[in-house]
Scaffold this motif. Sequence first.
Motif, PDB file in Angstrom:
ATOM      1  N   HIS A   1      51.027   4.747  66.050  1.00 17.98           N
ATOM      2  CA  HIS A   1      52.400   4.625  66.537  1.00 17.98           C
ATOM      3  C   HIS A   1      52.997   3.347  65.973  1.00 17.98           C
ATOM      4  CE1 HIS A   1      50.236   1.989  69.319  1.00 17.98           C
ATOM      5  NE2 HIS A   1      51.396   1.382  69.534  1.00 17.98           N
ATOM      6  N   SER A   2      54.308   3.214  66.095  1.00 19.64           N
ATOM      7  CA  SER A   2      54.980   2.018  65.597  1.00 19.64           C
ATOM      8  C   SER A   2      56.106   1.629  66.540  1.00 19.64           C
ATOM      9  CB  SER A   2      55.555   2.263  64.201  1.00 19.64           C
ATOM     10  OG  SER A   2      56.259   1.125  63.751  1.00 19.64           O
ATOM     11  N   GLU A   3      56.110   0.359  66.911  1.00 23.13           N
ATOM     12  CA  GLU A   3      57.189  -0.188  67.742  1.00 23.13           C
ATOM     13  C   GLU A   3      58.015  -1.208  66.964  1.00 23.13           C
ATOM     14  OE1 GLU A   3      57.661   1.151  70.592  1.00 23.13           O
ATOM     15  OE2 GLU A   3      55.790   2.288  70.618  1.00 23.13           O
ATOM     16  N   ASN A   4      57.782  -1.292  65.664  1.00 20.95           N
ATOM     17  CA  ASN A   4      58.467  -2.299  64.857  1.00 20.95           C
ATOM     18  C   ASN A   4      59.936  -1.955  64.637  1.00 20.95           C
ATOM     19  OD1 ASN A   4      56.137  -3.810  64.610  1.00 20.95           O
ATOM     20  ND2 ASN A   4      55.501  -2.808  62.717  1.00 20.95           N
ATOM     21  N   THR A   5      60.691  -2.938  64.195  1.00 24.98           N
ATOM     22  CA  THR A   5      62.127  -2.772  63.951  1.00 24.98           C
ATOM     23  C   THR A   5      62.367  -1.824  62.781  1.00 24.98           C
ATOM     24  OG1 THR A   5      62.558  -5.022  64.726  1.00 24.98           O
ATOM     25  CG2 THR A   5      64.262  -3.991  63.367  1.00 24.98           C
ATOM     26  N   ASP A   6      63.296  -0.911  62.972  1.00 22.69           N
ATOM     27  CA  ASP A   6      63.681   0.016  61.909  1.00 22.69           C
ATOM     28  C   ASP A   6      65.113  -0.297  61.495  1.00 22.69           C
ATOM     29  OD1 ASP A   6      64.083   2.046  60.145  1.00 22.69           O
ATOM     30  OD2 ASP A   6      63.995   3.670  61.611  1.00 22.69           O
ATOM     31  N   ALA A   7      65.259  -1.185  60.517  1.00 18.99           N
ATOM     32  CA  ALA A   7      66.589  -1.600  60.090  1.00 18.99           C
ATOM     33  C   ALA A   7      67.242  -0.578  59.164  1.00 18.99           C
ATOM     34  CB  ALA A   7      66.508  -2.955  59.383  1.00 18.99           C
ATOM     35  N   LEU A   8      66.437   0.278  58.524  1.00 13.67           N
ATOM     36  CA  LEU A   8      66.979   1.212  57.539  1.00 13.67           C
ATOM     37  C   LEU A   8      67.550   2.474  58.174  1.00 13.67           C
ATOM     38  CD1 LEU A   8      64.229   0.941  54.775  1.00 13.67           C
ATOM     39  CD2 LEU A   8      66.422  -0.256  54.912  1.00 13.67           C
ATOM     40  N   GLN A   9      66.926   2.934  59.249  1.00 17.20           N
ATOM     41  CA  GLN A   9      67.424   4.095  59.993  1.00 17.20           C
ATOM     42  C   GLN A   9      67.495   5.370  59.147  1.00 17.20           C
ATOM     43  OE1 GLN A   9      68.269   4.223  63.461  1.00 17.20           O
ATOM     44  NE2 GLN A   9      67.112   2.314  63.363  1.00 17.20           N
TER      45      GLN A   9
ATOM     46  N   THR B   1      66.932 -12.521  52.488  1.00 20.06           N
ATOM     47  CA  THR B   1      66.215 -13.290  53.503  1.00 20.06           C
ATOM     48  C   THR B   1      64.947 -12.555  53.892  1.00 20.06           C
ATOM     49  OG1 THR B   1      68.302 -14.161  54.378  1.00 20.06           O
ATOM     50  CG2 THR B   1      66.365 -14.304  55.813  1.00 20.06           C
ATOM     51  N   ALA B   2      63.845 -13.268  53.961  1.00 19.08           N
ATOM     52  CA  ALA B   2      62.590 -12.658  54.398  1.00 19.08           C
ATOM     53  C   ALA B   2      62.619 -12.479  55.910  1.00 19.08           C
ATOM     54  CB  ALA B   2      61.411 -13.534  54.004  1.00 19.08           C
ATOM     55  N   ARG B   3      62.273 -11.278  56.369  1.00 15.05           N
ATOM     56  CA  ARG B   3      62.257 -11.056  57.824  1.00 15.05           C
ATOM     57  C   ARG B   3      61.135 -11.876  58.483  1.00 15.05           C
ATOM     58  NH1 ARG B   3      65.171  -7.865  60.603  1.00 15.05           N
ATOM     59  NH2 ARG B   3      65.810  -6.597  58.825  1.00 15.05           N
ATOM     60  N   THR B   4      60.072 -12.138  57.735  1.00 13.17           N
ATOM     61  CA  THR B   4      58.969 -12.943  58.248  1.00 13.17           C
ATOM     62  C   THR B   4      59.046 -14.341  57.653  1.00 13.17           C
ATOM     63  OG1 THR B   4      57.582 -10.960  58.288  1.00 13.17           O
ATOM     64  CG2 THR B   4      56.464 -13.084  58.512  1.00 13.17           C
ATOM     65  N   PRO B   5      59.200 -15.389  58.452  1.00 14.38           N
ATOM     66  CA  PRO B   5      59.230 -16.756  57.920  1.00 14.38           C
ATOM     67  C   PRO B   5      57.939 -17.095  57.183  1.00 14.38           C
ATOM     68  CG  PRO B   5      59.966 -16.707  60.208  1.00 14.38           C
ATOM     69  CD  PRO B   5      59.404 -15.348  59.914  1.00 14.38           C
ATOM     70  N   LYS B   6      58.015 -18.046  56.252  1.00 12.27           N
ATOM     71  CA  LYS B   6      56.886 -18.356  55.395  1.00 12.27           C
ATOM     72  C   LYS B   6      55.635 -18.746  56.182  1.00 12.27           C
ATOM     73  CE  LYS B   6      55.483 -21.238  51.478  1.00 12.27           C
ATOM     74  NZ  LYS B   6      55.905 -22.259  50.485  1.00 12.27           N
ATOM     75  N   ALA B   7      55.782 -19.617  57.172  1.00 12.57           N
ATOM     76  CA  ALA B   7      54.617 -20.071  57.940  1.00 12.57           C
ATOM     77  C   ALA B   7      53.963 -18.902  58.669  1.00 12.57           C
ATOM     78  CB  ALA B   7      55.033 -21.156  58.933  1.00 12.57           C
ATOM     79  N   ALA B   8      54.791 -18.024  59.230  1.00 15.92           N
ATOM     80  CA  ALA B   8      54.259 -16.856  59.939  1.00 15.92           C
ATOM     81  C   ALA B   8      53.569 -15.908  58.962  1.00 15.92           C
ATOM     82  CB  ALA B   8      55.382 -16.134  60.679  1.00 15.92           C
ATOM     83  N   TYR B   9      54.138 -15.786  57.788  1.00 17.60           N
ATOM     84  CA  TYR B   9      53.540 -14.910  56.773  1.00 17.60           C
ATOM     85  C   TYR B   9      52.142 -15.411  56.383  1.00 17.60           C
ATOM     86  CZ  TYR B   9      52.723 -12.652  52.272  1.00 17.60           C
ATOM     87  OH  TYR B   9      52.164 -11.947  51.232  1.00 17.60           O
ATOM     88  N   ILE B  10      52.014 -16.708  56.172  1.00 17.35           N
ATOM     89  CA  ILE B  10      50.708 -17.284  55.810  1.00 17.35           C
ATOM     90  C   ILE B  10      49.686 -17.033  56.913  1.00 17.35           C
ATOM     91  CG2 ILE B  10      49.479 -19.450  55.376  1.00 17.35           C
ATOM     92  CD1 ILE B  10      52.034 -20.429  53.942  1.00 17.35           C
ATOM     93  N   ASN B  11      50.117 -17.175  58.159  1.00 21.12           N
ATOM     94  CA  ASN B  11      49.208 -16.909  59.278  1.00 21.12           C
ATOM     95  C   ASN B  11      48.765 -15.445  59.298  1.00 21.12           C
ATOM     96  OD1 ASN B  11      49.233 -19.542  60.245  1.00 21.12           O
ATOM     97  ND2 ASN B  11      50.980 -19.192  61.597  1.00 21.12           N
ATOM     98  N   LYS B  12      49.701 -14.554  59.010  1.00 20.09           N
ATOM     99  CA  LYS B  12      49.388 -13.121  58.995  1.00 20.09           C
ATOM    100  C   LYS B  12      48.413 -12.789  57.863  1.00 20.09           C
ATOM    101  CE  LYS B  12      53.824 -11.745  61.055  1.00 20.09           C
ATOM    102  NZ  LYS B  12      53.354 -10.914  62.193  1.00 20.09           N
TER     103      LYS B  12
ATOM    104  N   ARG C   1      58.263   0.461  57.697  1.00 23.10           N
ATOM    105  CA  ARG C   1      58.416   0.606  56.251  1.00 23.10           C
ATOM    106  C   ARG C   1      59.456   1.660  55.894  1.00 23.10           C
ATOM    107  NH1 ARG C   1      52.346   0.350  53.605  1.00 23.10           N
ATOM    108  NH2 ARG C   1      51.624  -1.542  54.671  1.00 23.10           N
ATOM    109  N   GLY C   2      59.569   2.686  56.712  1.00 24.16           N
ATOM    110  CA  GLY C   2      60.610   3.676  56.482  1.00 24.16           C
ATOM    111  C   GLY C   2      60.429   4.440  55.187  1.00 24.16           C
ATOM    112  N   TYR C   3      61.515   4.511  54.427  1.00 25.31           N
ATOM    113  CA  TYR C   3      61.562   5.292  53.200  1.00 25.31           C
ATOM    114  C   TYR C   3      60.585   4.713  52.188  1.00 25.31           C
ATOM    115  CZ  TYR C   3      63.906   7.853  49.385  1.00 25.31           C
ATOM    116  OH  TYR C   3      64.215   8.687  48.350  1.00 25.31           O
ATOM    117  N   ILE C   4      59.661   5.556  51.703  1.00 27.74           N
ATOM    118  CA  ILE C   4      58.702   5.135  50.673  1.00 27.74           C
ATOM    119  C   ILE C   4      59.198   5.650  49.341  1.00 27.74           C
ATOM    120  CG2 ILE C   4      56.334   5.251  49.871  1.00 27.74           C
ATOM    121  CD1 ILE C   4      55.444   5.665  52.699  1.00 27.74           C
TER     122      ILE C   4
END
Length: 378
Positions: A94-102, A157-168, A359-362
């Motif tokens: 399942h996915s609860e993430n943001t879907d900006a593309l719709q 703009t990156a949706r994930t800030p750089k510091a958060a991305y490195i942690n991920k 991720r939406g549309y591939i």
Amino acid sequence: MRITQVIPLENVALIKQKLLFWSQQFREIGYLDSNQHKNQLSKFELMLGVDAFTSLQTDSFSAFESLAEYQQNVKDYILGYFTYDLKNGIEKLHSENTDALQFPDIYFFQPKKLFVIKDTEITLSYLAFVADEMDADWQEILNTTCFDQVISPINFTARTPKAAYINKVNTVLDHIHRGDIYETNFCMEFYSHATIDPLQVYNALNNISHAPFASFFKMNKHFALSASPERYLQKTGKQLITQPIKGTAKRGANADEDEQLKIDLENNSKERAENIMIVDLVRNDLSKTATTGSVNVTELCKIYTFSQVHQMISTIEATVDEKFSATDVIQTTFPMGSMTGAPKISAMQICETLEDFKRGYILEQLVILLPIPILILM
């Protein structure tokens, strides 16, 4: 029923551009360009379908069953796409993430008007009730003016800030060290609120990349622009081919440097290991619908050269058991292993918790389903 007309062409490149510009008047567009990448697998140089007569739009629940029923009822060319989150209807995900593309999870349409260029001929294929528009449309296409437009720089703009991305990324590495996964395709989303002309952006992208699976897709106010080098699936009769990509190198500044970069990529142990892991995953996926013993790796870690990059590509072939349909093949191989990682389900679960968006549309998975037994997914 379709009415067809075959017309010889003197300038294929110009007609391709005229077709794309002319098509912008329609609500639905599926434009696929091979950019003259001709090989034994090539089926056409260009395909354009416009103006939906019928369509299918649904969410991930029973999506593949709905598609199979739609294809069976239509028995015609249909063009469309799958979004990544169809995985939720295949596996217990399942996915609860943001879907900006719709984008709808799945969308296909049956075009009233279809154009296919092979070699130096174009075939116009119209549904019978609009066939009387064929000659007038062709003259309108020939008279279409193509123009270039200066594209202003766009700030993303990156949706994930750089510091958060490195942690991920470090979290992904922890999963690899523990053996939860061997590799994964961890993605980031970049966005902008700029106003653009999709056609001009696509042309600029395509002029740079000349990708073998370029596409321009329009569904009312939704647009998708692709410059993909990757073949997900091709089915001709009972024969199935897939070509996953893992391993990329830039092009060199001169012939000697370019050749050395190819050699370095071919002998890179990390890139080869990643590619081979995905090959094993794909072999397993194909075996679910293949006849016993028919899954074979015909190319392993071969280097292909494109306008901007060298890519490491493997080719896997199989014979589909006659009891399975093209839709069954898609469902049992979706999403493509190179988009997920290995093992597939674990990689998808981990990415779902770490990525900040759907991720939406591939784009690699724009699809043509044809009434004859050919299936092409890009």
